[in-house]
Scaffold this motif. Structure first.
Motif, PDB file in Angstrom:
ATOM      1  N   SER A   1       2.528   0.355  -4.452  1.00  0.00           N
ATOM      2  CA  SER A   1       2.285   0.889  -3.236  1.00  0.00           C
ATOM      3  C   SER A   1       3.053   0.097  -2.069  1.00  0.00           C
ATOM      4  CB  SER A   1       0.966   1.022  -2.914  1.00  0.00           C
ATOM      5  OG  SER A   1       0.611   1.742  -1.689  1.00  0.00           O
TER       6      SER A   1
ATOM      7  N   GLU B   1      -2.860  -5.797  -0.496  1.00  0.00           N
ATOM      8  CA  GLU B   1      -3.584  -5.107  -1.777  1.00  0.00           C
ATOM      9  C   GLU B   1      -3.815  -6.023  -2.946  1.00  0.00           C
ATOM     10  OE1 GLU B   1      -0.553  -2.526  -2.771  1.00  0.00           O
ATOM     11  OE2 GLU B   1      -0.445  -1.390  -0.954  1.00  0.00           O
TER      12      GLU B   1
ATOM     13  N   SER C   1      -4.864   6.045 -13.385  1.00  0.00           N
ATOM     14  CA  SER C   1      -5.106   5.624 -11.976  1.00  0.00           C
ATOM     15  C   SER C   1      -5.307   3.892 -11.980  1.00  0.00           C
ATOM     16  CB  SER C   1      -6.370   6.345 -11.254  1.00  0.00           C
ATOM     17  OG  SER C   1      -7.383   6.243 -12.028  1.00  0.00           O
TER      18      SER C   1
ATOM     19  N   TYR D   1      -8.163  -3.113  -0.820  1.00  0.00           N
ATOM     20  CA  TYR D   1      -7.365  -2.774   0.346  1.00  0.00           C
ATOM     21  C   TYR D   1      -7.797  -3.474   1.766  1.00  0.00           C
ATOM     22  CZ  TYR D   1      -4.376  -0.230   3.460  1.00  0.00           C
ATOM     23  OH  TYR D   1      -3.533  -0.027   4.475  1.00  0.00           O
TER      24      TYR D   1
ATOM     25  N   LEU E   1      -9.581   1.192  -3.023  1.00  0.00           N
ATOM     26  CA  LEU E   1      -8.521   2.213  -2.802  1.00  0.00           C
ATOM     27  C   LEU E   1      -8.293   2.796  -4.363  1.00  0.00           C
ATOM     28  CD1 LEU E   1      -5.455   2.478  -0.524  1.00  0.00           C
ATOM     29  CD2 LEU E   1      -5.275   2.912  -3.103  1.00  0.00           C
TER      30      LEU E   1
ATOM     31  N   HIS F   1      -5.575   4.639  -6.399  1.00  0.00           N
ATOM     32  CA  HIS F   1      -4.107   5.218  -6.408  1.00  0.00           C
ATOM     33  C   HIS F   1      -3.649   5.958  -7.490  1.00  0.00           C
ATOM     34  CE1 HIS F   1       0.354   3.798  -5.423  1.00  0.00           C
ATOM     35  NE2 HIS F   1       0.176   4.587  -6.290  1.00  0.00           N
TER      36      HIS F   1
ATOM     37  N   HIS G   1       0.850   9.472  -6.788  1.00  0.00           N
ATOM     38  CA  HIS G   1       0.600   8.599  -6.090  1.00  0.00           C
ATOM     39  C   HIS G   1      -0.177   8.770  -4.717  1.00  0.00           C
ATOM     40  CE1 HIS G   1       3.973   6.116  -7.675  1.00  0.00           C
ATOM     41  NE2 HIS G   1       4.419   7.373  -7.754  1.00  0.00           N
TER      42      HIS G   1
ATOM     43  N   LYS H   1      -3.521   8.789  -2.666  1.00  0.00           N
ATOM     44  CA  LYS H   1      -4.536   7.454  -2.566  1.00  0.00           C
ATOM     45  C   LYS H   1      -5.595   8.053  -1.760  1.00  0.00           C
ATOM     46  CE  LYS H   1      -0.413   4.444  -1.737  1.00  0.00           C
ATOM     47  NZ  LYS H   1       0.565   5.587  -2.145  1.00  0.00           N
TER      48      LYS H   1
END
Length: 736
Positions: free
Chosen positions: A214, A220, A231, A236, A247, A249, A254, A256
């Protein structure tokens, strides 16, 4: 003229590195050919003269994988000493340094011979040999003699005396070509062995590609891949925020999703099932285990049971149990706990203490489970770690290896190995042999690395660093213009200062790897030129002499050429100079100790359970004890001590969080989000808080005892991203 490989000369020996032959330079003695292991061992010592070499280094670099042991190293070194002793002219070639290893002491010189002379000496030596390793004699029962001077380049003349009934004498020219051919074969064999050894390292995969998961602003950390690999979850921290959130992702699109609940600190998580994971979190000073649903937007974390302290990589699980590392706040003991997974959902009891370590260790750090065994890391002191193995069937704990650096994380690696994240690089640790192998990766500072299939997922930190600044204090009676105008701000790390009245030494990475630099008036010069990363943990002045604690060994640093001279102190943790006397603390299995030199310049123990030391007023030291957070004022005259109203927990803070000068004691309190600078004047009973500017968040303090001026080190804001490390062959496939 063609020349053979130079001979290495020391004392009365002349050594052929390629063949392992030892020739006496002081008398026409027989040649001694070393057996292969001693040949390798002597070559290794000669490649590292005047350097301290640990047993672990010798096992890693000289012995084949799985064959090196402490006993084998000790026997080989003793055998090599005995072999070399007749030609050492009373010198000691290999010095034993207790608990540290060995050091080659003898002075080395090179001697280059022409090929003709080299062959001549080889022939003469081999034919009169009484070798220390069985070697076939080419001339049978005959003898060889030569009147040729070693430095005479004329052709060799050899006279052979053969027993009756033997064939006619072999021509000298044939001997020449035969020995030359043998020499060529030996050189090729050495080259082949070198390639084989290099191949052992190159067989490790090369992770030359790095893909960022990301590109979000902020930090992160602690990646957790879903079992279905669709995933990725991670901690974060948004810019200008103080609380961490989970978080999610989605790797396919992508997208979030951010959790609603924030925490002051969180640990890495482990999966309970495909819909829930478990982690430790701290909120408002309270630590709990939490169960979190993967539906972050619509669920809140469920508090299950309490904990005492959070460590980033402290959780592991197998099919039946949860395991975690804990530290008892009252005693400081590191602990290993177990709890059945079946009772977590309804918060049933059943936690069991599996093992408790002595409180000599600083704190627990890492935990991982692999095939009925737990592997855990404890920090021994400020700059070193120990790796342990706990057998879940026998419930026995075994120490595997001590490391002279702090381990950031561990993870399983295929083939009964561990993946280790350190400040320098990613390492593979084979459990069978204990030989540490460095992985070839893209450039970065990787932490919390885990092998997933053929790839590695890790956290890459960049932009972080440290700068040193002068600290202006209210109420200072005097100030040096030299130091007050000095700033070491750069785009690289600057830290570990040592200050005296005329100059300042500091550590900086502005030229690449960490090096020692010297600031004198308006001149800044680089003193050392290390190749590769060295752990420089402390600098200090003793009069006009500069000393450095490097890789847990104390050296004097030459101020003109940066040359290092090893000091006779075994593995110090912290060192200081007070009232023209050197003091240091030391970790051992029996506990911590404060030491100094006695009148015979021998190390002597002054007090037990001391982890750190600073100068106090005349006749006193300030001590940090392993058993309690309050600092102690200790008398050098009678050994009496009294507690000071200053609490600095050595298990939580950095070593540089407190400092002294002639005015009093300074220390930093608070957490990673806020700092308070406290000051206790000598002979006062109550401390006071000194005002800091809003943008000042010190991580460490430095001072010269005789000066008012303080310096502080502060971390630069950077970024931590979750990344994939891929091999070149698989990088084109993209993220999983």
């Amino acid at each position: 003229m063609h020349y053979a490989e130079p001979l290495i000369c020391f004392a009365n020996w002349r050594f052929e590195r390629a063949t392992g032959r030892l020739l006496r330079a002081d008398e026409p003695a027989p040649v001694c050919k070393l057996e292969p292991r001693l040949h390798q061992l002597l070559n290794y010592f000669l490649l590292h003269p005047q350097q301290v070499i640990s047993k672990d280094q010798l096992m890693d670099d000289v012995w084949p994988e799985g064959e090196g042991t402490d006993g084998a190293v000790m026997r080989a070194v003793a055998s090599l000493r005995k072999t070399l002793q007749p030609g050492m002219a009373g010198q000691d070639c290999i010095e034993t340094l207790s608990k540290r290893g060995y050091r080659w002491k003898a002075e080395l010189q090179l001697e280059t011979l022409s090929v003709g002379n080299f062959v001549a000496e080889s022939v003469a030596a081999s034919e009169t040999a009484n070798p220390c390793w069985p070697e076939a004699k080419m001339g049978g029962a005959g003898s060889v003699s030569s009147a040729q001077h070693p430095n005479n380049p004329e052709p060799l003349t050899v006279t052979m005396h053969l027993d009756q009934g033997r064939p006619d004498q072999m021509r000298p020219g044939l001997w020449y070509w035969l020995l030359s051919a043998i020499l060529v074969v030996l050189v090729l064999l050495v080259f082949a062995v070198t390639l084989i050894n290099l191949g052992k390292h190159t067989r490790q995969p090369v992770y030359s590609q790095m893909l960022t998961v990301s590109a979000m602003a902020g930090d992160e950390v602690a990646p957790l891949l879903h079992p279905e690999q669709q995933s990725l979850f991670y901690h974060y921290l948004a810019p200008q925020q103080r609380q961490w959130r989970w978080l999610k992702h989605d790797l396919s699109n992508h997208r979030k999703t951010l959790s609603n609940t924030g925490f002051d600190a969180m640990s890495q998580a482990v999966w309970l099932d495909h819909q829930h994971f478990l982690f430790q979190g701290s909120r408002q000073g309270q630590c709990h285990f939490y169960r979190q649903s993967t539906a972050l937007a619509t669920s809140e974390p469920e508090a299950l049971f309490s904990c005492q302290r959070i460590f980033m990589q402290s959780l592991a699980r197998d099919a039946q149990h949860l395991y975690w590392l804990e530290q008892d706040i009252a005693s400081g003991n590191s602990q290993l706990w177990q709890r059945p997974l079946a009772g977590l959902a309804v918060n049933q009891s059943g936690a069991r203490l599996l093992f408790q370590f002595s409180n000599n260790f600083r704190r627990p750090a890492n935990l991982v489970v692999q095939q009925q065994k737990l592997y855990l890391v404890l920090e021994k002191d400020f700059h070193s770690s120990s790796l342990f193995e706990f057998d879940l069937q026998s419930e026995q704990m075994e120490r595997l290896k001590d490391f002279s650096f702090v381990i950031h994380s561990i993870a399983p690696w295929p083939g009964q190995n561990l993946l280790i994240s350190s400040a320098e690089s990613l390492l593979v640790y084979p459990l069978a042999s204990g030989r540490v192998i460095q992985l070839n990766t893209a450039h970065g500072y990787f932490r919390l690395a885990t092998r997933l299939g053929e790839d590695i997922v890790a956290v890459n930190s960049f932009g972080h660093g440290k700068d040193v600044y002068p600290l202006t204090l209210q109420g200072s009676t005097s100030q040096s213009a030299f130091v007050s105008d000095l700033s070491f701000a750069s785009n690289k790390d600057d830290y570990a200062m040592a200050i005296n009245s005329r100059q300042i030494a500091f550590v900086s990475e502005r030229s690449g790897a960490a090096q020692i630099w010297l600031q004198h008036a308006d001149t800044v010069a680089q003193l050392t030129h290390f190749e590769g990363k060295r752990q420089i943990s402390q600098l200090l002045w003793f009069g006009d002499n500069l000393f450095a604690l490097i890789d847990l060994q104390l050296y004097q640093v030459d101020l003109f050429n940066g040359q290092l001279t090893l000091q006779p102190i075994e593995r110090p943790a912290r060192v200081t100079v007070c009232q023209q006397q050197l003091f240091w603390t030391q970790w051992s299995e029996q506990g911590w100790s404060l030491l100094s030199f006695d009148q015979q310049q021998q190390p002597t123990q002054l007090k037990q359970q001391v982890t750190d030391v600073r100068c106090g007023p005349e006749g006193f030291l300030v001590l940090q004890l392993s058993q309690q957070p309050e600092l102690q004022l200790w008398s050098l005259a009678d050994g009496s001590s009294k507690p000071l109203p200053a609490a600095v927990d050595w298990r939580v803070g950095f070593a540089e969080r407190w400092v002294t000068n002639h005015l009093g004691l300074y220390w930093l309190s608070g957490d990673d989000k806020s700092r308070q600078l406290m000051f206790l004047p000598w002979h006062h009973k109550q401390p006071q808080q000194l005002a800091l500017s809003a943008d000042t968040l010190p991580d460490g303090l430095y001072a010269d005892f005789l000066q008012d001026q303080l310096y502080y080190v502060q971390e630069k804001s950077g970024t931590a991203d979750v990344v994939w490390l891929k091999q070149a062959a698989t990088a084109a496939q993209g993220k999983p």
